[in-house]
Design a protein around this motif. Structure first.
Motif, PDB file in Angstrom:
ATOM      1  N   ASP A  85       0.835  -1.204   0.000  1.00  0.00           N
ATOM      2  CA  ASP A  85       0.000   0.000   0.000  1.00  0.00           C
ATOM      3  C   ASP A  85       0.864   1.247   0.000  1.00  0.00           C
ATOM      4  N   SER A  86       1.921   1.241   0.829  1.00  0.00           N
ATOM      5  CA  SER A  86       2.821   2.391   0.868  1.00  0.00           C
ATOM      6  C   SER A  86       3.494   2.605  -0.485  1.00  0.00           C
ATOM      7  N   HIS A  87       3.902   1.523  -1.136  1.00  0.00           N
ATOM      8  CA  HIS A  87       4.557   1.645  -2.437  1.00  0.00           C
ATOM      9  C   HIS A  87       3.627   2.301  -3.454  1.00  0.00           C
ATOM     10  N   ALA A  88       2.362   1.912  -3.449  1.00  0.00           N
ATOM     11  CA  ALA A  88       1.400   2.497  -4.389  1.00  0.00           C
ATOM     12  C   ALA A  88       1.220   3.986  -4.111  1.00  0.00           C
ATOM     13  N   ILE A  89       1.172   4.343  -2.830  1.00  0.00           N
ATOM     14  CA  ILE A  89       1.019   5.753  -2.438  1.00  0.00           C
ATOM     15  C   ILE A  89       2.273   6.535  -2.785  1.00  0.00           C
ATOM     16  N   TRP A  90       3.431   5.988  -2.460  1.00  0.00           N
ATOM     17  CA  TRP A  90       4.695   6.666  -2.771  1.00  0.00           C
ATOM     18  C   TRP A  90       4.853   6.866  -4.278  1.00  0.00           C
ATOM     19  N   THR A  91       4.432   5.856  -5.042  1.00  0.00           N
ATOM     20  CA  THR A  91       4.520   5.954  -6.501  1.00  0.00           C
ATOM     21  C   THR A  91       3.708   7.135  -7.001  1.00  0.00           C
ATOM     22  N   LYS A  92       2.521   7.340  -6.441  1.00  0.00           N
ATOM     23  CA  LYS A  92       1.702   8.490  -6.842  1.00  0.00           C
ATOM     24  C   LYS A  92       2.407   9.796  -6.490  1.00  0.00           C
ATOM     25  N   SER A  93       3.010   9.861  -5.297  1.00  0.00           N
ATOM     26  CA  SER A  93       3.741  11.073  -4.910  1.00  0.00           C
ATOM     27  C   SER A  93       4.856  11.375  -5.904  1.00  0.00           C
ATOM     28  N   ILE A  94       5.587  10.345  -6.295  1.00  0.00           N
ATOM     29  CA  ILE A  94       6.709  10.519  -7.222  1.00  0.00           C
ATOM     30  C   ILE A  94       6.205  10.942  -8.594  1.00  0.00           C
ATOM     31  N   GLU A  95       5.151  10.284  -9.067  1.00  0.00           N
ATOM     32  CA  GLU A  95       4.606  10.602 -10.386  1.00  0.00           C
ATOM     33  C   GLU A  95       4.053  12.021 -10.417  1.00  0.00           C
ATOM     34  N   TRP A  96       3.334  12.408  -9.369  1.00  0.00           N
ATOM     35  CA  TRP A  96       2.734  13.737  -9.337  1.00  0.00           C
ATOM     36  C   TRP A  96       3.796  14.828  -9.225  1.00  0.00           C
ATOM     37  N   ALA A  97       4.973  14.491  -8.710  1.00  0.00           N
ATOM     38  CA  ALA A  97       6.049  15.478  -8.596  1.00  0.00           C
ATOM     39  C   ALA A  97       6.594  15.884  -9.959  1.00  0.00           C
ATOM     40  N   ALA A  98       6.212  15.171 -11.005  1.00  0.00           N
ATOM     41  CA  ALA A  98       6.668  15.531 -12.351  1.00  0.00           C
ATOM     42  C   ALA A  98       6.210  16.928 -12.723  1.00  0.00           C
ATOM     43  N   ARG A  99       5.092  17.383 -12.124  1.00  0.00           N
ATOM     44  CA  ARG A  99       4.607  18.731 -12.435  1.00  0.00           C
ATOM     45  C   ARG A  99       5.531  19.802 -11.853  1.00  0.00           C
ATOM     46  N   ILE A 100       6.390  19.408 -10.925  1.00  0.00           N
ATOM     47  CA  ILE A 100       7.378  20.333 -10.366  1.00  0.00           C
ATOM     48  C   ILE A 100       8.651  20.270 -11.202  1.00  0.00           C
ATOM     49  N   SER A 101       9.228  19.059 -11.276  1.00  0.00           N
ATOM     50  CA  SER A 101      10.484  18.866 -12.005  1.00  0.00           C
ATOM     51  C   SER A 101      10.895  17.410 -11.885  1.00  0.00           C
ATOM     52  N   PRO A 102      11.568  16.852 -12.909  1.00  0.00           N
ATOM     53  CA  PRO A 102      12.132  15.516 -12.742  1.00  0.00           C
ATOM     54  C   PRO A 102      13.095  15.435 -11.556  1.00  0.00           C
ATOM     55  N   PHE A 103      13.757  16.563 -11.244  1.00  0.00           N
ATOM     56  CA  PHE A 103      14.653  16.551 -10.081  1.00  0.00           C
ATOM     57  C   PHE A 103      13.855  16.393  -8.792  1.00  0.00           C
ATOM     58  N   ALA A 104      12.650  16.945  -8.749  1.00  0.00           N
ATOM     59  CA  ALA A 104      11.777  16.733  -7.591  1.00  0.00           C
ATOM     60  C   ALA A 104      11.400  15.256  -7.483  1.00  0.00           C
ATOM     61  N   GLN A 105      11.144  14.624  -8.632  1.00  0.00           N
ATOM     62  CA  GLN A 105      10.867  13.186  -8.618  1.00  0.00           C
ATOM     63  C   GLN A 105      12.058  12.418  -8.063  1.00  0.00           C
ATOM     64  N   TYR A 106      13.246  12.812  -8.481  1.00  0.00           N
ATOM     65  CA  TYR A 106      14.469  12.167  -7.993  1.00  0.00           C
ATOM     66  C   TYR A 106      14.580  12.287  -6.475  1.00  0.00           C
TER      67      TYR A 106
END
Length: 253
Positions: A85-106
């Motif tokens: 469950d945490s992995h699915a949630i974290w994945t959404k956080s990482i994916e949604w950070a693309a609107r900020i910057s790929p560096f934010a995703q990193y």
């Protein structure tokens, strides 16, 4: 969801429910105006600050409909969230950070990989799948960032990750429990110990002073619900109508 035991002045037990996105916003508030010497300011704040502020956005849908633990019959704390469950949630956080910057995703992916690597489920199939997936993606995001920002050194990239991790923990330290004892954060981003001394009414003396302003006032909001057994999500949602706020005021010692 942060599930914090709470007692009313008359002693009645309650649960204080703080949404993860609210906790993350607090971490962003704590990061604002940071960088009074000897502490370094945020690295590339145009990216690092929103990454800190939004690193838990993946929890928003879950916290709007909090699941109930079958054993405790209380809302599930993020601390007890099953790894998949945490992995699915974290994945959404990482994916949604693309609107900020790929560096934010990193940055956010590195943060969550570290959390998993230091957990009991690190060697599980789910844990290893998550870590390996984002190790490869992080390399790509970092390479793209370095091509566009060749002046950003490896040390600055590591500092940016450390800053996100520190402000996440700083916020959690405030949110998870009422604090009354002196505490020293040994692992700050600059490896400079930071001591906080809680005082009455949410005041906190701080040494050395890490912000570039004279004082810092931050707050979080959450729902006070009865500390009782809950049948399901709808049951707890019906109780989520008493909005409360916690406040802290930091001042130099």
């Amino acid at each position: 969801m942060i599930v914090r035991p709470y007692k009313l002045p008359d002693g009645e037990p309650k649960l204080f429910l703080i949404q993860q996105s609210v906790h993350a916003a607090l971490s962003g508030d704590l990061a604002s105006h940071w960088g009074n010497k000897p502490f370094a300011p945020l690295v590339h704040p145009e990216v690092v600050w929103p990454a800190i502020f939004h690193h838990d956005d993946g929890w928003i849908p879950v916290d709007k409909s909090p699941p109930i633990d079958r054993k405790t019959k209380r809302p599930v704390s993020f601390l007890d969230s099953p790894a998949p469950d945490s992995h699915a949630i974290w994945t959404k956080s990482i994916e949604w950070a693309a609107r900020i910057s790929p560096f934010a995703q990193y940055l956010i992916a590195e943060h969550f990989m570290t959390l998993r690597e230091h957990s009991e489920s690190a060697e599980s199939e789910a844990g290893q799948t998550f870590i390996h997936k984002y190790e490869e993606l992080c390399e790509t995001w970092r390479d793209n960032w370095e091509k566009r920002h060749p002046q950003c050194s490896d040390e600055e990239e590591k500092l940016a990750v450390a800053q996100l991790r520190f402000f996440d923990w700083f916020s959690l330290w405030l949110c998870l429990d009422e604090r009354s004892e002196i505490h020293t954060f040994e692992k700050t981003p600059d490896e400079i110990p930071l001591t906080v001394e809680p005082q009455p009414n949410g005041n906190i003396l701080t040494s050395p002073w890490p912000w570039t302003v004279d004082h810092v006032h931050v707050a979080v909001g959450g729902y006070l619900v009865p500390d009782r057994d809950y049948a399901d999500t709808d049951d707890v949602l019906r109780e989520m109508n008493d909005w409360c706020q916690l406040e802290w005021r930091f001042a130099p010692k």
